[in-house]
Design a protein around this motif. Structure first.
Motif, mmCIF file in Angstrom:
data_model
loop_
_atom_site.group_PDB
_atom_site.id
_atom_site.type_symbol
_atom_site.label_atom_id
_atom_site.label_comp_id
_atom_site.label_asym_id
_atom_site.label_seq_id
_atom_site.Cartn_x
_atom_site.Cartn_y
_atom_site.Cartn_z
ATOM 1 N N UNK A 1 41.574 -25.839 -13.061
ATOM 2 C CA UNK A 1 42.504 -26.456 -12.123
ATOM 3 C C UNK A 1 43.877 -26.657 -12.757
ATOM 4 N N UNK A 2 43.920 -27.098 -14.003
ATOM 5 C CA UNK A 2 45.211 -27.288 -14.685
ATOM 6 C C UNK A 2 45.929 -25.961 -14.851
ATOM 7 N N UNK A 3 45.193 -24.899 -15.110
ATOM 8 C CA UNK A 3 45.792 -23.572 -15.245
ATOM 9 C C UNK A 3 46.383 -23.111 -13.920
ATOM 10 N N UNK A 4 45.686 -23.391 -12.816
ATOM 11 C CA UNK A 4 46.192 -23.043 -11.492
ATOM 12 C C UNK A 4 47.400 -23.914 -11.139
ATOM 13 N N UNK B 1 60.163 -12.323 -17.829
ATOM 14 C CA UNK B 1 61.360 -12.718 -18.574
ATOM 15 C C UNK B 1 61.693 -14.196 -18.397
ATOM 16 N N UNK B 2 61.003 -14.845 -17.478
ATOM 17 C CA UNK B 2 61.231 -16.265 -17.219
ATOM 18 C C UNK B 2 60.874 -17.087 -18.454
ATOM 19 N N UNK B 3 61.646 -18.136 -18.717
ATOM 20 C CA UNK B 3 61.356 -19.025 -19.840
ATOM 21 C C UNK B 3 59.972 -19.632 -19.691
ATOM 22 N N UNK B 4 59.400 -20.018 -20.839
ATOM 23 C CA UNK B 4 58.102 -20.685 -20.807
ATOM 24 C C UNK B 4 58.222 -21.955 -19.963
ATOM 25 N N UNK B 5 57.228 -22.216 -19.154
ATOM 26 C CA UNK B 5 57.219 -23.384 -18.294
ATOM 27 C C UNK B 5 55.985 -24.212 -18.614
ATOM 28 N N UNK B 6 56.174 -25.496 -18.825
ATOM 29 C CA UNK B 6 55.075 -26.436 -19.014
ATOM 30 C C UNK B 6 55.401 -27.692 -18.220
ATOM 31 N N UNK B 7 54.461 -28.588 -18.175
ATOM 32 C CA UNK B 7 54.680 -29.873 -17.532
ATOM 33 C C UNK B 7 54.912 -30.922 -18.611
ATOM 34 N N UNK B 8 55.928 -31.726 -18.419
ATOM 35 C CA UNK B 8 56.245 -32.770 -19.384
ATOM 36 C C UNK B 8 55.738 -34.106 -18.855
ATOM 37 N N UNK B 9 55.006 -34.803 -19.693
ATOM 38 C CA UNK B 9 54.487 -36.126 -19.361
ATOM 39 C C UNK B 9 55.683 -37.076 -19.263
ATOM 40 N N UNK C 1 41.515 -36.081 -27.191
ATOM 41 C CA UNK C 1 40.075 -36.298 -27.263
ATOM 42 C C UNK C 1 39.274 -35.158 -26.672
ATOM 43 N N UNK C 2 37.971 -35.386 -26.591
ATOM 44 C CA UNK C 2 37.047 -34.327 -26.199
ATOM 45 C C UNK C 2 37.247 -33.843 -24.772
ATOM 46 N N UNK C 3 37.781 -34.660 -23.885
ATOM 47 C CA UNK C 3 37.938 -34.270 -22.484
ATOM 48 C C UNK C 3 39.404 -34.064 -22.103
ATOM 49 N N UNK C 4 40.222 -33.637 -23.054
ATOM 50 C CA UNK C 4 41.667 -33.544 -22.822
ATOM 51 C C UNK C 4 42.133 -32.151 -22.400
ATOM 52 N N UNK C 5 41.223 -31.262 -22.059
ATOM 53 C CA UNK C 5 41.594 -29.879 -21.757
ATOM 54 C C UNK C 5 42.650 -29.712 -20.688
ATOM 55 N N UNK D 1 50.005 -27.524 -24.855
ATOM 56 C CA UNK D 1 49.413 -27.674 -26.189
ATOM 57 C C UNK D 1 48.348 -26.616 -26.455
ATOM 58 N N UNK D 2 47.646 -26.185 -25.402
ATOM 59 C CA UNK D 2 46.684 -25.080 -25.506
ATOM 60 C C UNK D 2 46.963 -24.121 -24.356
ATOM 61 N N UNK D 3 46.593 -22.859 -24.509
ATOM 62 C CA UNK D 3 46.887 -21.885 -23.444
ATOM 63 C C UNK D 3 46.020 -22.096 -22.204
ATOM 64 N N UNK D 4 46.545 -21.689 -21.043
ATOM 65 C CA UNK D 4 45.740 -21.773 -19.815
ATOM 66 C C UNK D 4 44.520 -20.863 -19.905
ATOM 67 N N UNK D 5 43.524 -21.164 -19.094
ATOM 68 C CA UNK D 5 42.359 -20.283 -18.985
ATOM 69 C C UNK D 5 42.670 -19.239 -17.916
ATOM 70 N N UNK D 6 41.945 -18.118 -17.909
ATOM 71 C CA UNK D 6 42.192 -17.098 -16.871
ATOM 72 C C UNK D 6 41.957 -17.661 -15.472
ATOM 73 N N UNK D 7 42.850 -17.281 -14.550
ATOM 74 C CA UNK D 7 42.712 -17.712 -13.157
ATOM 75 C C UNK D 7 42.504 -16.491 -12.270
#
Length: 180
Positions: free
Chosen positions: A55-58, A117-125, A86-90, A98-104
């Motif tokens: 879901x986070x990858x999507x 060519x688009x810049x890397x996009x992440x979500x900022x807390x 922690x263990x459930x922080x995926x 912090x870690x790469x997305x899983x295949x969607x």
């Protein structure tokens, strides 16, 4: 078969194997006379870390698409049922890069594809983006359903994120943001 149907039909209500609930995500685009922003809200599964990672990858793919297609801020909120560490922080780790997305699903990926060519996009807390003196309110959003006063399992699983494309400003943390 159940696993295949969940991954192959991302635009239909579906339940990931071993998940406790159907996945859900609402997307809205707001426009005023001078500003536009996309708001995405979700509630990720409480049982399956694999579902939360998918879901986070999507979510990340969709938020990146909206940031690219509108050139406007993107805000993502929700109960990630995923701690920041922690263990459930995926899910949190994927959302923040912090870690790469899983295949969607390829159909989903194609619908929300942006140029390579688009810049890397992440979500900022946005809590991390807020000056410490401006952070107020409860720091834990999950109490473990313990007895009152027992803070042994307090953690934060509900988040407000802003897309790394910017355009948002956080004068105070806890429910308040301004797109500017």
């Amino acid at each position: 078969m159940h696993r295949k149907s969940c991954r192959d039909k991302p635009f239909e209500p579906s339940k990931y194997p071993d998940a406790g609930s159907f996945r859900v995500c609402e997307v809205a685009r707001f426009k005023t006379s001078s500003k536009t922003f996309t708001f995405i809200n979700t509630h990720l599964d409480d049982r399956s870390d694999a579902q939360r990672r998918l879901a986070a990858s999507m979510l990340l793919a969709r938020a990146r698409y909206d940031a690219h297609s509108t050139s406007a801020p993107v805000i993502v909120t929700g109960d990630f049922n995923s701690a920041a560490r922690g263990y459930d922080s995926g899910a949190y780790q994927i959302a923040t890069g912090a870690i790469p997305p899983v295949p969607i699903n390829e159909t989903f990926a194609e619908k929300y594809r942006v140029p390579e060519t688009q810049d890397e996009f992440v979500l900022r807390d946005l809590k991390a983006e807020t000056p410490r003196m401006r952070i107020s309110g409860d720091f834990a959003t999950f109490t473990g359903f313990n007895r009152p006063g027992d803070a042994s399992v307090y953690t934060r699983i509900d988040f407000v994120f802003g897309g790394s494309n910017g355009g948002w400003w956080v004068p105070f943390y806890i429910g308040e943001f301004v797109c500017g």
